[in-house]
Structure formats: C-alpha cells, structure tokens
Design a protein around this motif. Structure first.
Motif, PDB file in Angstrom:
ATOM      1  N   HIS A 104      89.938 -71.433  93.738  1.00 40.04           N
ATOM      2  CA  HIS A 104      90.540 -69.991  93.483  1.00 40.04           C
ATOM      3  C   HIS A 104      91.746 -69.953  92.595  1.00 40.04           C
ATOM      4  CE1 HIS A 104      88.228 -68.902  97.378  1.00 40.04           C
ATOM      5  NE2 HIS A 104      88.314 -70.077  97.666  1.00 40.04           N
ATOM      6  N   GLU A 105      91.523 -70.348  91.545  1.00 47.15           N
ATOM      7  CA  GLU A 105      92.453 -70.326  90.475  1.00 47.15           C
ATOM      8  C   GLU A 105      92.443 -68.864  89.794  1.00 47.15           C
ATOM      9  OE1 GLU A 105      91.465 -73.423  87.907  1.00 47.15           O
ATOM     10  OE2 GLU A 105      91.757 -75.090  89.192  1.00 47.15           O
TER      11      GLU A 105
ATOM     12  N   CYS B 230      92.993 -66.106  86.812  1.00 44.68           N
ATOM     13  CA  CYS B 230      92.838 -66.181  85.432  1.00 44.68           C
ATOM     14  C   CYS B 230      92.668 -64.694  84.913  1.00 44.68           C
ATOM     15  CB  CYS B 230      91.608 -66.968  85.032  1.00 44.68           C
ATOM     16  SG  CYS B 230      90.029 -66.216  85.910  1.00 44.68           S
TER      17      CYS B 230
ATOM     18  N   HIS C  77      90.150 -62.560  84.093  1.00 47.03           N
ATOM     19  CA  HIS C  77      88.724 -62.294  83.772  1.00 47.03           C
ATOM     20  C   HIS C  77      88.320 -60.821  83.801  1.00 47.03           C
ATOM     21  CE1 HIS C  77      84.686 -63.620  85.847  1.00 47.03           C
ATOM     22  NE2 HIS C  77      84.443 -63.150  84.421  1.00 47.03           N
TER      23      HIS C  77
ATOM     24  N   GLN D  11      85.301 -58.591  85.217  1.00 51.13           N
ATOM     25  CA  GLN D  11      85.426 -58.489  86.419  1.00 51.13           C
ATOM     26  C   GLN D  11      85.335 -56.585  86.647  1.00 51.13           C
ATOM     27  OE1 GLN D  11      84.454 -59.862  88.999  1.00 51.13           O
ATOM     28  NE2 GLN D  11      85.658 -61.594  89.355  1.00 51.13           N
TER      29      GLN D  11
ATOM     30  N   THR E 290      85.333 -64.081  79.529  1.00 50.38           N
ATOM     31  CA  THR E 290      84.215 -64.412  80.478  1.00 50.38           C
ATOM     32  C   THR E 290      84.146 -65.668  81.159  1.00 50.38           C
ATOM     33  OG1 THR E 290      82.801 -62.766  79.390  1.00 50.38           O
ATOM     34  CG2 THR E 290      81.829 -64.132  80.829  1.00 50.38           C
ATOM     35  N   TYR E 291      84.382 -65.795  82.465  1.00 55.15           N
ATOM     36  CA  TYR E 291      84.399 -67.074  83.154  1.00 55.15           C
ATOM     37  C   TYR E 291      83.389 -67.000  84.027  1.00 55.15           C
ATOM     38  CZ  TYR E 291      89.111 -67.379  81.239  1.00 55.15           C
ATOM     39  OH  TYR E 291      90.410 -67.355  80.378  1.00 55.15           O
TER      40      TYR E 291
ATOM     41  N   HIS F 172      82.286 -69.276  87.402  1.00 58.01           N
ATOM     42  CA  HIS F 172      82.616 -69.992  88.410  1.00 58.01           C
ATOM     43  C   HIS F 172      81.508 -70.902  88.865  1.00 58.01           C
ATOM     44  CE1 HIS F 172      84.569 -71.314  92.356  1.00 58.01           C
ATOM     45  NE2 HIS F 172      85.753 -70.652  91.992  1.00 58.01           N
TER      46      HIS F 172
ATOM     47  N   GLN G 149      90.272 -62.566  89.409  1.00 57.53           N
ATOM     48  CA  GLN G 149      89.345 -63.415  90.195  1.00 57.53           C
ATOM     49  C   GLN G 149      88.488 -64.019  89.280  1.00 57.53           C
ATOM     50  OE1 GLN G 149      89.675 -63.666  93.439  1.00 57.53           O
ATOM     51  NE2 GLN G 149      90.736 -61.968  94.019  1.00 57.53           N
ATOM     52  N   LYS G 150      88.253 -65.302  89.411  1.00 58.96           N
ATOM     53  CA  LYS G 150      87.361 -66.077  88.498  1.00 58.96           C
ATOM     54  C   LYS G 150      86.006 -65.867  89.025  1.00 58.96           C
ATOM     55  CE  LYS G 150      86.823 -70.394  86.368  1.00 58.96           C
ATOM     56  NZ  LYS G 150      87.139 -71.881  86.024  1.00 58.96           N
TER      57      LYS G 150
END
Length: 472
Positions: free
Chosen positions: A281-282, A284, A286, A289, A340-341, A343, A409-410
């Motif tokens: 729960h890192e 970033c 994002h 989103q 863009t990440y 998870h 939120q990642k």
C-alpha cells in the motif's frame, strides 16, 4: 415527508432489507468460513470480542473502527438475548453488522437526497425513494453488505457526517467523520470535503457580491470559459489573502480543522497513513486512476452521462474549443505515459473483476491505454456537465477531494471509487422516472450476475484446496 411518501419509503426499505436477509442467508450457507480479507478481519474482531484489545494482526492496514463497533453491537445483543459460546462473534454474526449498516445507508441516502434537492419542487417523493433505492443497491457497495469488510460502515459514517454538515451541525459532522476515519484512513478526505462545503458556500456568497458590484452576469451563466476560470482564481487569491476572511472560515470549520490536525499527528506518530503491512500500500502519483474513476462513473451512471444530447453537446464544445481540448489530450497522454502503475495484486489475483478488466482491455496491446484518451475526455466532460447546477467553488472543492482520494492509490480497486461516486451521484439532477427505472434495473442485473458468479462459479488454484470465488 408526506404520509404517502413515508409509507412508500417504509415499504421500499422493508422490502430491500427482506431481500438482503434472504441473500445473506444464501451466502452464509454457501460460504460459512471467512473469505478473502475476512481472513484478517474476522479473527481480529473475535479477539476484541474476547477482550484481547492489545492483540493486532500486522496484515491489517485499517484502524479498528469496524471491530470496535462490532463488539459494541454484538456484546449487548448477546447479553440481552442470552447468546453464549461461539455464536456470539461467529462469522455470520459479524457479517450481520454490515447488513445493519446497509439499512442505515439506505436511510441516509434518502435523507441526503431530500436535503440536497429540497429546493427542487418538481421532484416527487417517488423519485426520491426510487433514487435512494437505486443507490442503496449500487453493486460495488451492495456486494460487501454480505461480507465482513469495512466498506458499508465506512460509507455509513461518511454519509452521516455529510448529512450533519448540510444541516449545519459541524461538531457532530466532525465526530462522525472521525468514526469514518477509524474505518478507513482515506476518509479524512471527506472530512475536508465537509469543511469544503462550508467554505464553498461562503466563497459563493462573496463571488455573487463581487459580480453584483461589477454588474456582470450571474455565476451560473459564466462557467466554462478559460477567462472565467482565470477571474475566479484571481478572486480566490484576493479573498484568501485577507486575514479576516481566513479567521471567518476557520471559525466556521474549526471542528474539521481539529480532526485534520489529529490526522496529521497520527500520520507523524505512525510514520505513514497505513497501519500494519505497508508493503502493498505504497502511495504514488497514479494520475490514470482519475481516468479509471471517470470510466467507472460513466458505466454506472450511463442513463445520466451517455445520452445523444450529451454527445451532441460535447461535439459542439469540441468544435468551439479545439485548442483547449488538444492541450487536454496532450496532458492526458503524458500522464498515462509517465504515471501508469500496475500493482502486483492486479496481475496476480484472478478472483477480482479488475484482474479481467486489465487483462481483457489494457493488456491487449500497449497502445490501448492511449487509444482510450478520447473516451476519458468525453467522460470527464459529461461528468462535469452533470454538476453544472452546483457552484463553481463546490465543483473545484469536489474535484480536489476526488484527486486526493484516487490519485495516490497504486492499486486499481473498484471499492476505492464507492464514496466519490456516491457523493457525485447524490448531487446531480434527478432523471425522468423511466430512466431512473432503467438505472435501477441495470443495478439489479449486475447484482444478480455478481451473486450468481460468487455462489455458483467457484474454482480452485493449483496449489490450494480452498474454494475460490469471483468478486468485486
């Protein structure tokens, strides 16, 4: 509320609760043991039930609001009814807490619709009841009524805080905001939203006075152009640099300021917003989103947002402001390219619908995420267009909160979109009854499919004997 509306609301709420009880019984029979995150939540609540308040599972990332409320409800009920043994804090009993929260959410949604739209005399009692029923059946929220998750309670206390804010009971609102924070830390954003409602009202009054002095058009007719936005930003700067204005706003919002200050103290002492396991729960930046949320909103509000009239208005706006839309397109492409990440849970956990959305849509080709930009722009435009009845300051405040609750939120998780969606949906105009019925029918179909898949389309992983189920 008239007598006929009261009877209608009571009937709708009783019917919805009876249906929920029947579904609850069916799900509890088929899934008796803890499932998914319940594996962490249920033992923690049972530890509290037995008085072990210092015991804590380090895998849990939220504060203990759900467990404290559960003990506060189950223990007195067990004493009054003479329950003993394992039934007191069984899985079924703990899940039933969320069934109560769901009924409370139905009532709060109805009260909020009445309060927010109280000046619209054209809205009938039937429309208010129908809209409240529809939102109470909102699929992403309604599903978790039947599992021991934090979502129904988190929504309950946040909606209660919002209702108290609208009625001017700001100390009570901050208290319920604290309860919401104890269920999920990110709910502090909606405490800021409640304070922002107060600030937006004061700013709107001052803005109207400013316009009257200059004998300009009303604010409602001046939204949308770049020059108007520039003038509003200039007005905000001038208003907020005056100490007396800041003192006035602080005097109006001090309960929320205290709660936000306590939040920062918590973050400082805790070393972050997440308790327990932080590895997954890192935070970033994002930014996509926001695009996912807008797509989510269009999907679940298509009777409001996807109409031929909306499309025509959007194309006209596109023709009138090609430079602005070109700039928005370039910025959107850049944000998708650089921010863009993906998870690890999104790629690994095939029990969640987001796994299939990502695999079937975004993983088809590298360019898909860029090709969707025109749709994102339309979604953002039609989303904002439905809020045009609100003041420009309310809209700015809401979008700031929306960014704050989604962008860090990642993980792409539909549950994170529940509260921003509900607050948006509560504040947009009512549809004609036939379109409201279409929206309700759409939610019922989605819920029926969801529960069918959860109960009947089970599967197993190769390295586990446990039954797996599809869910949001």
């Amino acid at each position: 509320m008239g007598r006929s509306e009261a009877y209608g609301f009571s009937g709708a709420m009783s019917g919805a609760f009876l249906l929920s009880c029947l579904l609850f019984a069916a799900i509890s029979r088929r899934q008796r043991g803890p499932y998914m995150d319940e594996v962490f939540h249920v033992p923690q609540a049972q530890a509290y039930c037995h008085g072990r308040f210092l015991q804590w599972d380090p895998m849990i990332t939220t504060l203990p609001g759900l467990y404290l409320v559960s003990v506060g409800v189950v223990k007195p009920a067990a004493w009054l009814l003479g329950w003993t043994g394992s039934v007191v804090c069984s899985v079924g009993m703990l899940r039933f807490i969320n069934l109560l929260f769901s009924a409370g959410n139905f009532y709060l949604l109805y009260l909020l619709l009445c309060k927010i739209h109280q000046r619209n005399k054209a809205v009938s009692g039937f429309q208010r009841i129908l809209s409240a029923l529809t939102l109470a059946m909102f699929p992403t929220l309604y599903f978790f009524t039947f599992l021991y998750y934090t979502d129904p309670g988190s929504v309950f206390f946040t909606l209660f805080a919002y209702l108290m804010c609208l009625y001017g009971n700001h100390k009570t609102s901050a208290l319920f905001g604290f309860c919401g924070f104890m269920f999920r830390q990110t709910n502090i954003v909606w405490t800021v939203f409640c304070a922002g409602n107060v600030v937006a009202d004061k700013l709107n009054e001052a803005w109207k006075t400013e316009l009257q002095k200059k004998k300009e058009e009303k604010i409602s007719s001046k939204k949308g152009s770049f020059s108007d936005l520039t003038r509003i930003l200039q007005f905000l700067t001038k208003y907020l640099i005056l100490p007396q204005n800041l003192v006035t706003l602080a005097a109006l919002t001090w309960p929320y300021i205290i709660l936000v200050a306590l939040f920062f103290v918590f973050v400082f002492i805790n070393g972050g917003i997440v308790v327990g396991d932080r590895s997954s729960h890192e935070a970033c930046l994002h930014f996509p989103q926001l695009f996912y949320f807008l797509s989510f909103a269009v999907f679940f509000s298509f009777p409001h947002l996807l109409t031929s009239t909306k499309v025509r208005k959007f194309l006209l706006s596109l023709r009138k402001h090609p430079v602005q839309y070109g700039l928005i397109t370039v910025i959107s492409l850049f944000l998708i390219w650089k921010f863009t990440y993906v998870h690890k849970y999104l790629l690994a956990d095939n029990r969640h619908y987001t796994f299939y959305v990502w695999r079937k849509v975004f993983q088809r080709h590298e360019l898909v995420k860029y090709v969707l930009v025109p749709f994102y722009i339309f979604a953002g435009w039609t989303f904002a267009d439905t809020l045009k009845s609100k003041s420009i300051f309310w809209i700015l405040m809401y979008f700031v909160c929306l960014l704050a609750v989604t962008v860090p939120q990642k993980l792409l998780e539909f549950r994170y979109f529940i509260l921003p969606f509900l607050i948006y949906r509560l504040n947009i105009p009512f549809l004609p009854i036939y379109r409201q019925l279409v929206e309700l029918a759409f939610y019922i179909v989605i819920n029926a499919v969801t529960f069918y898949l959860f109960l009947n389309r089970t599967f197993q992983w190769e390295n586990s004997d446990e039954i797996q189920r599809f869910m949001w």
